[in-house]
Design a protein around this motif. Sequence first.
Motif, PDB file in Angstrom:
ATOM      1  N   ALA A 219       7.982  39.975 -20.521  1.00  0.00           N
ATOM      2  CA  ALA A 219       9.050  40.886 -20.113  1.00  0.00           C
ATOM      3  C   ALA A 219       9.546  41.621 -21.343  1.00  0.00           C
ATOM      4  O   ALA A 219      10.177  41.017 -22.218  1.00  0.00           O
TER       5      ALA A 219
ATOM      6  N   ALA B 135      11.760  41.314 -13.039  1.00  0.00           N
ATOM      7  CA  ALA B 135      11.090  40.361 -13.927  1.00  0.00           C
ATOM      8  C   ALA B 135      11.234  38.942 -13.403  1.00  0.00           C
ATOM      9  O   ALA B 135      10.286  38.140 -13.474  1.00  0.00           O
TER      10      ALA B 135
ATOM     11  N   LEU C  74       4.130  35.922 -17.629  1.00  0.00           N
ATOM     12  CA  LEU C  74       4.708  37.274 -17.645  1.00  0.00           C
ATOM     13  C   LEU C  74       5.340  37.549 -19.003  1.00  0.00           C
ATOM     14  O   LEU C  74       6.131  36.740 -19.503  1.00  0.00           O
TER      15      LEU C  74
ATOM     16  N   GLY D  96       8.196  36.816 -12.371  1.00  0.00           N
ATOM     17  CA  GLY D  96       8.017  35.562 -13.107  1.00  0.00           C
ATOM     18  C   GLY D  96       7.842  34.381 -12.168  1.00  0.00           C
ATOM     19  O   GLY D  96       7.026  33.478 -12.440  1.00  0.00           O
TER      20      GLY D  96
ATOM     21  N   VAL E 283       7.805  32.923 -18.584  1.00  0.00           N
ATOM     22  CA  VAL E 283       8.204  34.271 -18.983  1.00  0.00           C
ATOM     23  C   VAL E 283       8.512  34.306 -20.472  1.00  0.00           C
ATOM     24  O   VAL E 283       9.335  33.535 -20.974  1.00  0.00           O
TER      25      VAL E 283
ATOM     26  N   THR F 130      15.860  35.351 -15.759  1.00  0.00           N
ATOM     27  CA  THR F 130      14.594  34.603 -15.696  1.00  0.00           C
ATOM     28  C   THR F 130      14.736  33.163 -16.180  1.00  0.00           C
ATOM     29  O   THR F 130      13.731  32.493 -16.433  1.00  0.00           O
TER      30      THR F 130
END
Length: 451
Positions: free
Chosen positions: A288, A272, A286, A276, A310, A303
């Motif tokens: 997640a 992720a 994104l 991202g 994200v 992240t």
Amino acid sequence: MAESDAYANLVLPGLLRERGISGRDAAFATELTYGTLRLRARYDAVLSTCTRDRPLGSLDPEVLDLLRLGAHQLLGMRVPSHAAVSETVALTREVVGPAPTGMVNAVLRTVGETGPDAWLERLGAEADPDGTDLVARLSVLESHPDWITRALRQSLLTEGVEEPDRDLTELLRAHNLSPRVALVARPGLVELDELAAQCRRLADQEPERGRFSPYALVPGAGDPGRLPAVRRAAAGVQDEGSQLVALAVAGAPVEGTDQQWLDLCAGPGGKAALLGALARERGAGLLANEVAPHRAELVRGSTAAVADSVEIRVGDGRDLGREMPERFDRVLVDAPCTGLGALRRRPEARWRRSPGDLGTLGRLQRELLAAAVEATRPGGVVGYVTCSPHVAETRLVVEDTLRRGDTELLDAAAVLTEISRSDPGLQGPYAQLWPHRHGTDAMFLALLRRR
């Protein structure tokens, strides 16, 4: 660890830090732990011949573990016999009590009377007296359950390897070697040269570029957690195979827009974070998703440097297809699996998993992939990933999904090769990485386009 069902790679580093163990002592403790876990079947075969009329199953579990630790010191670490025996006996007295110390002393002295090579020759002959059952022999010598050895051989055959028996031998041996730590320099957050400079300052060693991933760096010595780029989540520890499959999902051609991405099973967050960073560079976002709240927090930490791109959702990924139909341009399904592709890192997984796990996981994998397809808009791409080469978790899941008729299979091997620094030598349409060939975990990738 056995009582808590925790994995050594998650528990041991914290225990060493808690007890102030570092340097050579930490290296010794790490090798003793991992080596004993990896080679348990081999050592059990040795110990069975040395306990005479006492089956190993009749021993106290703690005593059996102590015998395994002693056997690894004698046969796997070349600790002098007197030191290995005396220290294991002392540990037995401390952990269990004085009663079994005589037996532990006698058994380990018997183990030490025969050298490692002679033991291997003897065990191989006992497991395969006619020289016709390679699986039985390798299962003992390279310490894997029979069912895993057979499944891995089938996976190699399915891949069409020219010499499956040789490949199988090399693969099992690779599972018993310590993997090198790989770092990822997340794009747009830290340059490889800057990360390399931090590694040199930390350990006074020259790091190496990754073999395949354009963002990978092998740091050498030192604790990666002390690197400034890692502390601010601009970089992270991530196997090169894990990097490659995420990069391939981001690099697969989509038809139409490319603004909304989804990581359906995002925990603990390595893929992720890489997705991202890539999405952020392209002006995309994104989502997640992670079903377990504590793992969602790990995603949040991974992240943190791309938090503006994200969004983290806690929920069952199987619901997203219904809740967000045809919403996303790119979807990654890093499906829960047996983890047979990461036995280098989690050696005890080979003893915890069973063939019965495949049925439960298979249903979940199919449901997650179906949800991912539903959440993908026509022309968008779904990447199905497992850290397992078992055909029941890879090709069979994808082929069942293709029968629905709303997806087409892309050449994942070609996409992965395109984004790699060097040719991994893959034959499509699937991409299957191997520890003994690529130095990565055995990651599997399929790419599907939504019709």
